[in-house]
Design a protein around this motif. Structure first.
Motif: not given
Ligand SMILES: Cc1cc2nc3c(=O)[nH]c(=O)nc-3n(C[C@H](O)[C@H](O)[C@H](O)COP(=O)(O)OP(=O)(O)OC[C@H]3O[C@@H](n4cnc5c(N)ncnc54)[C@H](O)[C@@H]3O)c2cc1C
Ligand code: SF4
Ligand code: SF4
Ligand code: SF4
Lengths: 292, 285
Positions: A55, A58, A80-87, A106-107, A142, A192, B222-226, B228-229, B240
């Motif tokens: 998209x 996004x 928002x891009x949840x970068x930490x989700x990949x850590x 915050x990340x 988004x 947000x 705040x959508x950090x993603x922790x 899910x990790x 989103x």
């Protein structure tokens, strides 16, 4: 200037010397340039960055292990891009032993909490090789960005070339040369909510943090904060990756960074306090005091 | 100038000329064995994954056992039949209330241990054993499994399934500093352990839903993603920028909420991450 800028060993104004990076970088191309250098030197095996998705505008976090992939992440997408989700995944499916990660303040907080309190991050704490923070006043869902661009600026998201927040305005640049600016008064309500309790503007917990504020257009303000950051930064400088100027010699300079940091922290500290008496003898949670 | 040329392998010995013949203690032993803390591993109904996690500290575990802690109780690890007095009890697993021995043991643990740490999702929150309803061979009547905190007061939580070797390690080092360290070290350890103690006070129920109840619903995400990790079963994705929990997959381990920077974020500790990580590293060398 007090604690609002965090601990740092060095503050400098800088710009990448790589013309390719600068073509699509948001500011001085600092993030992409450091990762490129660290990747080529084997300081990191890959970096968690945020790139385009299916998209328009996004962001989607992904693990870049080549310079080509890194180049796709250039530029800021203000949502928002949840970068930490990949850590953790970066150390698993991608097999990285030395991870680079970029993110908002915050990340960076999430990364450091993850290192000190790795509740669900087995074997991750020792693999964070380089954490780059980007300054951040606020972020948006988004759908807020869509609404701002399409309803308020009357442009199609697909036809936007760049977005920027600076000089007190939200700027939208179209592919065909049109420029629309929205006053921040309009954008504020779309932020947000989680940003309103955020007490960090310049990514105080990163190894190196960077943003546009303080430096002239096309240049970036850089804080080098930790030993790791210092080591990589000085090697990158020695390798000719960056042009630099003393921060004292650029306009508007560190004073503006400090002012904005203080404004953000003061405003959000007030929000945190107001949450304590939000209802009638009922408070909203305060994560800085307790998880209860 | 004096000739003080020495070959690298011949380090100069700092002995004063006038006491040359006497034995001089230049430095006290730096591993005062008497000052080790007594730690036990108490096994309730768990899969032993938590114990394996502790062991996965490899050399670090040996250093812990060498310098800081004596393992005074532990199934398969220490040949002791009855729960002895100890400083820290690491409890793994939930308690089957139909099994009298377990119930007695957990109560005895509380009496004998100064600090009780619930290690892992089952001890803290029931985790996967929340879904048990009996009927398994051998002891089909064993159907009710409670988090340790429903039967005794628990002091510190280490959630997660399995809990990570690194968090167990950090807590062990901090527990040592709290009991045996100098004033500064005690202060740091207290501050470090506080949120894990607050998690223990918070309660014995956990679920991916906590992200909704206590983060998103509270206007804090705040959508950090922790989150899910952290999830061991990949029940969490981000739609989103906000967490979406597949509630059928959630095993109720509590990792996501505890990992979230908006469950707790203690600036006074985390801001010092560089020094603390170095210190923990150094302590385990
Ligand atoms: C939400 C947001 C708010 C910001 N607010 C400010 C501000 O108030 N003041 C200021 O000076 N700077 C702010 N910035 C930072 C600024 O826009 C640039 O990202 C920064 O200067 C880096 O530019 P660069 O040329 O060095 O990086 P580039 O080389 O262009 O690389 C940009 C990097 O940012 C990452 N990125 C892009 N979008 C996101 C995102 N949504 N979340 C996480 N990472 C992302 C990409 O992965 C890429 O690695 C903000 C950035 C974001 C994402
Ligand atoms: S304002 Fe704070 S909470 Fe919001 S995105 Fe930026 S760093 Fe994160
Ligand atoms: S870890 Fe917390 S703040 Fe981060 S995305 Fe998950 S719920 Fe939101
Ligand atoms: S969502 Fe995942 S991390 Fe959270 S409690 Fe459930 S299983 Fe654990």
């Amino acid at each position: 200037m007090g604690t609002e800028l965090g601990n740092y060993k060095l503050c400098i104004s800088a710009r990448s010397t790589d013309k390719e990076i600068l073509k699509k970088a948001q500011d001085g191309g600092i993030v992409t340039q450091i990762f490129k250098y660290a990747l080529e030197e084997g300081i990191i095996d890959g970096a968690i960055v945020s790139g385009p998705s299916d998209e328009p505008w996004r962001p989607r976090p992904f693990v870049a292990t080549t310079v080509e992939e890194l180049m796709k992440s250039r530029g800021t997408r203000y949502n928002i891009s949840p970068n930490v989700s990949f850590i953790k995944e970066a150390t698993r499916s991608y097999g990285l032993d030395r991870i680079g990660i970029v993110g908002t303040p915050c990340q960076m907080q999430a990364v450091r909490k993850g290192q000190l309190y790795p509740v669900g991050l087995r074997d991750v704490p020792d693999k964070i090789a380089l954490a780059i923070g980007i300054f951040c006043m606020e972020n948006f869902p988004y759908q807020s960005i869509k609404q701002l661009v399409e309803d308020h600026a009357a442009m199609k998201l697909e036809s936007v070339k760049k977005m920027e927040i600076g000089k007190g305005k939200f700027w939208v640049y179209g592919e065909r040369g049109q420029v629309v600016q929205l006053p921040l008064k309009v954008t504020h309500k779309y932020e947000q909510p989680g940003c309103h309790v955020c007490l960090d503007y310049v990514a105080n917990l990163a190894d190196v943090s960077t943003g546009s504020v303080g430096s002239p257009d096309g240049w970036s303000t850089v804080f080098v904060r930790t030993k790791k950051g210092d080591d990589i930064w000085s090697k990158a400088i020695a390798a000719g990756c960056f042009e630099t100027k003393p921060i004292e010699q650029v306009k508007p300079g560190l004073e503006l960074v400090s002012k904005l940091a203080n404004e953000k922290i003061t405003k959000n500290q007030k929000t945190v306090e107001e949450r304590a008496k939000f209802g009638v003898n009922k408070a909203l949670r305060n994560p800085y005091i307790s998880p209860k | 100038m004096k000739d003080n040329s020495v070959k690298p392998e011949e380090k100069p010995v700092p002995v004063k000329a006038d006491v040359e013949k006497k034995a001089v203690v230049l430095q006290k032993e730096d591993k005062p064995v008497a000052d080790k803390i007594k730690v036990g591993h108490v096994h309730m109904s768990g899969c032993t994954g938590c114990l394996v996690s502790l062991a996965d500290n490899y050399g670090g575990l040996l250093t812990i056992l060498d310098k800081y802690a004596d393992l005074v109780y532990g199934l398969t690890l220490a040949d002791v039949r009855h729960i002895p007095k100890m400083d820290v009890a690491l409890v793994e697993g939930s308690v089957c209330i139909q099994d009298k021995i377990s119930v007695d043991e957990i109560k005895e643990t509380r009496e004998k241990a100064a600090v009780v740490v619930a290690v892992g999702g089952c001890a803290c929150y029931g985790n996967i054993t929340r879904f048990a309803r009996g009927g398994q061979t051998n002891q089909p009547q064993h159907e009710s499994f409670l988090p340790v905190g429903d039967l005794i007061k628990v002091d510190v939580y280490i959630p997660g399934c399995a809990p990570t070797p690194q968090l167990i390690r950090n807590v062990c080092v901090m527990a040592y500093l709290l009991l045996k360290g100098n004033k500064d070290q005690q202060d740091l350890a207290k501050k470090y352990l506080t949120p894990l103690m607050q998690l223990a006070e918070r309660g014995t129920e956990a679920c991916g839903c906590d992200l909704m109840y206590d983060v998103v619903n509270q206007g804090l995400c705040m959508g950090c993603g922790s989150c899910a990790a952290a999830c061991p079963v990949r029940a969490i994705t981000h739609e989103y920028g906000k967490p979406n929990v597949n509630r059928e997959m959630c095993i109720k381990c509590g990792a996501c909420y505890a990992q979230c920077p908006r469950s707790f974020f203690n600036f006074d500790v985390i801001t010092g991450f560089e020094g603390i990580l170095e210190a923990i590293d150094g302590a385990l060398k």
